[in-house]
Motif scaffolding. Structure first.
Motif, PDB file in Angstrom:
ATOM      1  N   GLU A  40      -0.931  10.794 -11.940  1.00 50.47           N
ATOM      2  CA  GLU A  40      -1.427   9.605 -11.252  1.00 50.47           C
ATOM      3  C   GLU A  40      -0.558   9.161 -10.081  1.00 50.47           C
ATOM      4  O   GLU A  40       0.366   8.368 -10.259  1.00 50.47           O
ATOM      5  N   PRO A  41      -0.868   9.651  -8.873  1.00 47.75           N
ATOM      6  CA  PRO A  41      -0.261   9.021  -7.701  1.00 47.75           C
ATOM      7  C   PRO A  41      -0.708   7.561  -7.669  1.00 47.75           C
ATOM      8  O   PRO A  41      -1.849   7.247  -7.994  1.00 47.75           O
ATOM      9  N   VAL A  42       0.192   6.661  -7.304  1.00 52.22           N
ATOM     10  CA  VAL A  42      -0.118   5.245  -7.459  1.00 52.22           C
ATOM     11  C   VAL A  42       0.643   4.444  -6.410  1.00 52.22           C
ATOM     12  O   VAL A  42       1.701   4.868  -5.933  1.00 52.22           O
ATOM     13  N   GLU A  43       0.093   3.295  -6.049  1.00 50.74           N
ATOM     14  CA  GLU A  43       0.815   2.428  -5.134  1.00 50.74           C
ATOM     15  C   GLU A  43       2.066   1.878  -5.819  1.00 50.74           C
ATOM     16  O   GLU A  43       2.028   1.503  -6.999  1.00 50.74           O
ATOM     17  N   LYS A  44       3.125   1.832  -5.072  1.00 43.10           N
ATOM     18  CA  LYS A  44       4.402   1.376  -5.617  1.00 43.10           C
ATOM     19  C   LYS A  44       4.277  -0.015  -6.236  1.00 43.10           C
ATOM     20  O   LYS A  44       4.846  -0.299  -7.292  1.00 43.10           O
ATOM     21  N   GLY A  49       0.777  -1.233   0.000  1.00 39.18           N
ATOM     22  CA  GLY A  49       0.000   0.000   0.000  1.00 39.18           C
ATOM     23  C   GLY A  49       0.805   1.278   0.000  1.00 39.18           C
ATOM     24  O   GLY A  49       0.236   2.359   0.169  1.00 39.18           O
ATOM     25  N   GLN A  50       2.113   1.224  -0.197  1.00 39.65           N
ATOM     26  CA  GLN A  50       2.920   2.436  -0.198  1.00 39.65           C
ATOM     27  C   GLN A  50       2.658   3.252  -1.461  1.00 39.65           C
ATOM     28  O   GLN A  50       2.820   2.762  -2.573  1.00 39.65           O
ATOM     29  N   LEU A  51       2.261   4.506  -1.277  1.00 38.59           N
ATOM     30  CA  LEU A  51       1.980   5.387  -2.406  1.00 38.59           C
ATOM     31  C   LEU A  51       3.261   6.028  -2.926  1.00 38.59           C
ATOM     32  O   LEU A  51       4.192   6.301  -2.170  1.00 38.59           O
ATOM     33  N   THR A  52       3.267   6.274  -4.218  1.00 39.69           N
ATOM     34  CA  THR A  52       4.408   6.944  -4.833  1.00 39.69           C
ATOM     35  C   THR A  52       3.911   8.025  -5.789  1.00 39.69           C
ATOM     36  O   THR A  52       2.911   7.849  -6.496  1.00 39.69           O
ATOM     37  N   ASN A  53       4.587   9.165  -5.774  1.00 42.85           N
ATOM     38  CA  ASN A  53       4.316  10.261  -6.690  1.00 42.85           C
ATOM     39  C   ASN A  53       5.591  10.494  -7.484  1.00 42.85           C
ATOM     40  O   ASN A  53       6.693  10.504  -6.927  1.00 42.85           O
ATOM     41  N   ARG A  54       5.459  10.684  -8.801  1.00 42.69           N
ATOM     42  CA  ARG A  54       6.667  10.772  -9.615  1.00 42.69           C
ATOM     43  C   ARG A  54       6.467  11.687 -10.815  1.00 42.69           C
ATOM     44  O   ARG A  54       5.349  12.093 -11.138  1.00 42.69           O
ATOM     45  N   ILE A  55       7.572  11.979 -11.478  1.00 44.82           N
ATOM     46  CA  ILE A  55       7.544  12.782 -12.702  1.00 44.82           C
ATOM     47  C   ILE A  55       8.729  12.370 -13.561  1.00 44.82           C
ATOM     48  O   ILE A  55       9.831  12.116 -13.051  1.00 44.82           O
ATOM     49  N   HIS A  56       8.500  12.257 -14.867  1.00 42.61           N
ATOM     50  CA  HIS A  56       9.585  11.922 -15.793  1.00 42.61           C
ATOM     51  C   HIS A  56      10.542  13.102 -15.877  1.00 42.61           C
ATOM     52  O   HIS A  56      10.135  14.264 -15.870  1.00 42.61           O
ATOM     53  N   ARG A  57      11.825  12.799 -15.976  1.00 44.24           N
ATOM     54  CA  ARG A  57      12.852  13.838 -16.056  1.00 44.24           C
ATOM     55  C   ARG A  57      12.554  14.866 -17.144  1.00 44.24           C
ATOM     56  O   ARG A  57      12.727  16.086 -16.942  1.00 44.24           O
ATOM     57  N   ASP A  58      12.087  14.415 -18.309  1.00 43.40           N
ATOM     58  CA  ASP A  58      11.841  15.340 -19.414  1.00 43.40           C
ATOM     59  C   ASP A  58      10.678  16.269 -19.111  1.00 43.40           C
ATOM     60  O   ASP A  58      10.693  17.449 -19.489  1.00 43.40           O
TER      61      ASP A  58
END
Length: 280
Positions: free
Chosen positions: A212-216, A177-186
């Motif tokens: 889209e924040p999403v579970e890892k 259930g760990q959430l992850t938020n991310r962004i592509h470098r470009d």
């Protein structure tokens, strides 16, 4: 017109290439200036030391520093002292750029129990390093209230393949259930250019996260399917890095910014394709 990238590492270089494509003359400061590619002009500089003269026609300054190690002292030197030093150099040379953007981190937020956070949400850094970055933001806005802070979530992309490598090696921890938020470098680089050149009246703060924040574990399952491998059994996560929160990019989208990689799926497929990996 000149753009100064103070801290021209991977992200700063990618932003610099986009500024150059838009017609700007780009000066990149980096300890190892030879690593800065043309058409950017590289100049050897340590942001915590004596800084070179800043061109008088500098319209945009991007402060994109990085700590040498994960310690309070290293972060304070890079983020607080480095930012103050760049601002001092601008004052020293009498240069008044139209836009200053500071690349920050969503590490300034705390755990939200899986809830949504945005630019109006209070910060509560769970680490000393996150607190130091927050201090640097305050220093910047105290001296330049019109400066832009861009808080980036976990950056992935070319050369940033930690999760891919873990899935390949069979060492990925799916967590629980760990959430992850991310962004592509470009997209992070494009956002830097967009906010400093295409927004007439930018806000003082933006979150740089994809749609889209999403579970890892969902990201890992996707990567395993793309790579044609299996994940290990689900276990309780040993990591709380990133916090249990969902971060909103509504403010960034409201400026007209468009993502090339709106979710991890498009972004990781592009990374895998660039890595020569076949995927379905």
């Amino acid at each position: 017109m000149t753009v100064l990238i103070a801290g021209c590492g991977d992200l700063g270089t990618e932003a610099g290439l986009r500024f150059a494509a838009a017609g700007f003359s780009v000066l990149g400061w980096r300890r190892s200036a030879e690593k800065i590619p043309a058409p950017l002009t590289g100049q050897a500089a340590d942001l915590t030391g004596s800084l070179p003269t800043i061109p008088a026609d500098t319209e945009v300054v991007v402060i994109s520093t990085a700590a040498r190690e994960r310690s309070e002292a290293a972060y304070r030197s890079a983020y607080v002292d480095g930012t103050a030093n760049v601002l001092d150099a601008l004052d020293r040379d009498g240069v008044h750029p139209r836009r200053i953007l500071f690349v920050s981190s969503t590490a300034v937020y705390g755990d939200a129990g899986g809830g949504w956070l945005d630019e109006e949400s209070p910060t509560a850094p769970a680490s000393v390093t996150g607190a130091v970055i927050r201090e640097a933001e305050d220093l910047l806005h105290a001296r330049r209230p019109d400066a832009i802070v861009l808080r980036l979530a976990g950056i992935y992309g070319p050369g940033r393949t930690r999760l891919i490598d873990q899935v390949r090696a069979g060492t990925a921890d799916p967590g629980r259930g760990q959430l992850t938020n991310r962004i592509h470098r470009d997209d992070a680089a494009s956002a830097i250019v967009h906010l400093t050149t295409a927004v007439a009246d930018p806000a003082p703060l933006y979150l740089g996260v994809d749609n889209e924040p999403v579970e890892k574990r969902e990201v890992l399952r996707f990567l395993a399917a793309e790579l044609g491998t299996e994940l290990g059994p689900e276990e309780p996560s040993n990591s709380s890095r990133g916090g249990n929160r969902r971060l909103s990019n509504t403010r960034l989208l409201s400026t007209g910014f468009e993502f090339s990689y709106p979710t991890f799926r498009e972004g990781y497929r592009a990374v895998l394709a660039g890595d020569g990996v076949r995927h379905g």
